[in-house]
Every structure is written in structure tokens, then in C-alpha cells.
Design an enzyme around this catalytic site. Structure first.
Site, PDB file in Angstrom:
ATOM      1  N   LEU A 205       0.856  -1.196   0.000  1.00  0.00           N
ATOM      2  CA  LEU A 205       0.000   0.000   0.000  1.00  0.00           C
ATOM      3  C   LEU A 205       0.884   1.236   0.000  1.00  0.00           C
ATOM      4  CD1 LEU A 205      -2.616  -0.952   2.767  1.00  0.00           C
ATOM      5  CD2 LEU A 205      -3.066  -0.829   0.305  1.00  0.00           C
ATOM      6  N   HIS A 206       0.637   2.132  -0.954  1.00  0.00           N
ATOM      7  CA  HIS A 206       1.410   3.382  -0.940  1.00  0.00           C
ATOM      8  C   HIS A 206       0.656   4.572  -1.539  1.00  0.00           C
ATOM      9  CE1 HIS A 206       2.117   2.355  -5.167  1.00  0.00           C
ATOM     10  NE2 HIS A 206       2.469   3.615  -5.344  1.00  0.00           N
ATOM     11  N   ARG A 207      -0.481   4.341  -2.193  1.00  0.00           N
ATOM     12  CA  ARG A 207      -1.208   5.451  -2.818  1.00  0.00           C
ATOM     13  C   ARG A 207      -1.652   6.462  -1.765  1.00  0.00           C
ATOM     14  NH1 ARG A 207      -0.833   5.707  -8.398  1.00  0.00           N
ATOM     15  NH2 ARG A 207      -0.479   3.581  -9.094  1.00  0.00           N
TER      16      ARG A 207
END
Length: 361
Positions: A205-207
Site C-alpha cells: 500500500l502506498h497510494r
């Protein structure tokens, strides 16, 4: 022919490496220059990929990292202009949709250097994504638009791009994956982490839309916590995600193994052996499709619809309940594997041939 290629962030490295290798096959007919903007330049996010993908040491390094989107883009433009004026290439090759891609393309366009955009034509139709703006601007000013799949061609033609500028070449990221498969098979990451193939989940997860909103991040971690009661989860944590987890004091269950960002071989070995991959990444959607691994993309949209139409990807509206429901669905009804056309490991050869044979101006 002088060709200058630009990389800036981790997704670029897997795309440029096979292109430079294919161009090397033309010997003295091609002079290559590699520029690294510095957008990702550290051991975990950059150096290890250069080694594993056998990328040459950059001829030029701009040293630009951090800052806002506008600030970073502007600083890359300022640093890149004297570099491109120094080398005066016949082609600028840019890949993907990061800030480095659009910044260097804008500079080249202003001074009349022809631009070839690899991975052109992808559209999420979500202008809140910085990458969508980068893609659209880069495509609008590029001379060659090299698409990974037919939907990219259709998007560009609908936007008024002349068909003679568009070439469907396939997915160059898959070139890197196919070449690396023997090294991926040799990875010991599963034994290191105590995992059994097919009996764990890989999550990334990085958005900003997922990790910068404390409530949404808490929901997604709550879903992962619950899923980890069924299967262990490996979670290579992006620096921005780790910072948010610590700032918001979000509890991560013991069944989730948070590890530092991994090198290419180890990460792909985990992906290849995962029961399910949960991600908000763009490239992971493509890699899981090629590998035939079920992927749940935690986003309301995707610029890679072919991974849903023909691949193993499924979109999941971000949220705890929706992610848990999607997890249960794919456990009972996993998507079938089908590899899109031209995702065959030869995209870079097609790109090199087009660059060599195309004259602009």
C-alpha cells in the site's frame, strides 16, 4: 543515433533495462546515455534494482528527490535542461508516469528533441491521480507513443493522436520479469520468512488516497488484520506508509510481517508464490497477470483494464468491508489466467527496432 533514456523511480527501472539491452544489440549504430533524476535513489528503492536488473551506472545524476509534486517536477526540469543540451540526443526515451517522465518530456519538447513514450495510452480517467496528469501530458507532447496493449491505442486515437505515431509493442516490464525468472526461482526469501508457497498473502500500500487518509488506512489495516487470521501476510512497507502507521498509532496484527522494501528478485519470488496479492500499485497488476496470481487492486479505478478483462486482477473499492468481501470471493472463485497478447518478453526488441527506423522532423 544518440538515445538518452531517463529513469527516476522504482517502476522505471524494470522498463528501461530491457530497452537499453535491446539497443545495445545495434552496436556502434547507437550511443546510449542514461539519466537518473534521483526521484528514488537509495539502497532499498533504487541501488538494488540497478544491480539486479544489470542497469549501467547512470551517466548523469540530477540528485532531485522529495518535495511536492510541483516542486519536484520543476527542480527536475531545471536540472535536466543543461543535461539534454549537453548530449543533444536524437531521441529522448521516457517510461511510465512518474514526475521524472513528464518533467523531462516537457524540457525536451520545448527544445525540439523528439520524445518516445514507453507505456503510452494508459488511462484511469481519474484526474485526482498525479500519475494520470503525467501520462496525459507526456502523451500529448510525445512523437512516438509505444503502448503495452490495444486499449492504449484506442485511448490515444480517441484523444486525436495520429495513428502513425502509435505502436502497440507489448509490455516491456514483462520482458524484465521473464529474463529474471531463473534468479527469482533461486530466491530464498520464502524460507527466510518461514513461508510456504500458496499459503500466504502479499500486500503493498502506498497510494496517497489509501495511506494519507488516517481513517482509510485504519480500515485497510483492519481488513488485513482479519485476513491474517486465515493466512499470514507479508507486507513490504513503503516509507510513506510506515510513517503514517507510526504517526496514527495504527495497530498491525502479529500475523502481518512488516518488512523493509525488497529487491526485485525477492519481491517477485513472493509475488509468484502468493495465494493472493493485495496492492494499490500499477505494475503489480501486470506482473500478477503474467504470473497467473490473483490480485486485488485496492483502488476505485485502474489504468490497466486489460489486467481485469484478460488477467487475474480484480478492482476493490477501498474499505474494510469491500476488501474482506473481495478476499472471500476470490478464495471460492479465483479468476482464470490469460496472458495478454505481446506480453512475450520481446517488447524491448520491438521498441528498439522502431526507434532505429523512425526519423522525426
Amino acid at each position: 543515433m544518440k538515445i538518452l533514456s531517463v529513469v527516476g523511480a522504482r517502476p522505471n527501472f524494470m522498463k528501461i533495462a530491457p530497452i537499453m539491452r535491446a539497443l545495445d544489440g545495434y552496436g556502434d549504430r547507437v550511443q546510449q546515455t542514461l539519466v537518473h533524476t534521483g526521484q528514488h535513489f537509495d539502497e532499498k528503492m533504487s541501488d538494488v534494482f540497478f544491480r539486479e536488473l544489470e542497469l549501467p551506472k547512470p551517466h548523469e545524476h540530477l540528485g532531485v528527490s522529495g518535495g511536492s509534486h510541483a516542486g519536484q517536477t520543476a527542480r527536475i526540469m531545471l536540472e535536466f535542461e543543461p543535461v539534454i543540451l549537453k548530449h543533444r540526443p536524437d531521441w529522448l526515451v521516457v517510461v511510465g508516469d512518474v514526475n521524472s517522465t513528464v518533467a523531462c518530456s516537457l524540457v525536451a519538447s520545448k527544445i525540439g528533441v523528439p520524445i518516445a513514450h514507453v507505456e503510452a495510452g494508459l488511462r484511469s480517467r481519474d484526474n485526482t491521480m498525479p500519475e494520470e496528469i503525467n501520462r496525459k501530458v507526456t502523451d500529448a507532447i510525445s512523437d512516438l507513443l509505444l503502448t503495452p496493449s490495444p486499449d492504449g491505442d484506442a485511448n490515444l486515437i480517441a484523444e486525436g493522436v495520429s495513428p502513425d505515431r502509435i505502436h502497440c509493442v507489448g509490455n516491456v516490464m514483462i520482458d524484465s520479469l521473464i529474463r529474471a525468472l531463473p534468479k527469482i526461482e533461486q530466491s530464498e526469501i520464502l524460507s527466510t520468512l518461514g513461508l510456504t508457497a500458496g499459503e500466504f498473502v502479499l500486500a503493498t500500500l502506498h497510494r496517497p488516497s489509501n495511506v494519507d487518509d488516517p481513517e482509510m488506512l485504519a480500515e485497510l489495516i483492519a481488513a488485513l488484520n482479519e485476513i491474517s487470521e486465515s493466512l499470514p501476510i507479508v507486507f513490504p512497507v513503503h516509507p510513506r506508509t510506515l510513517a503514517r502507521l507510526e504517526t496514527e498509532n495504527i495497530t498491525v496484527a502479529d500475523g502481518i510481517n512488516m518488512v523493509d522494501p525488497l529487491g526485485y528478485f525477492d519481491f517477485m519470488a513472493l509475488m509468484k508464490s502468493a495465494n493472493v496479492v493485495m496492492t494499490d500499485s500499477g505494475g503489480v497488476q501486470e506482473e500478477t497477470t503474467y504470473l497467473g496470481v490473483t490480485c486485488l487492486t485496492v483502488r476505485p479505478n485502474t489504468e490497466r483494464p486489460i489486467t481485469i478483462d484478460e488477467g487475474t486482477n480484480r478492482l476493490v473499492q477501498p474499505g474494510k468491508d469491500t476488501l474482506l468481501a473481495a478476499w472471500k470471493e476470490v478464495q471460492s472463485n479465483p479468476p482464470r489466467r490469460k496472458c495478454p497478447a505481446l506480453w512475450d518478453g520481446k517488447a524491448a526488441e520491438r521498441i528498439a527496432s522502431i526507434l532505429i527506423s523512425t526519423q522525426v522532423g
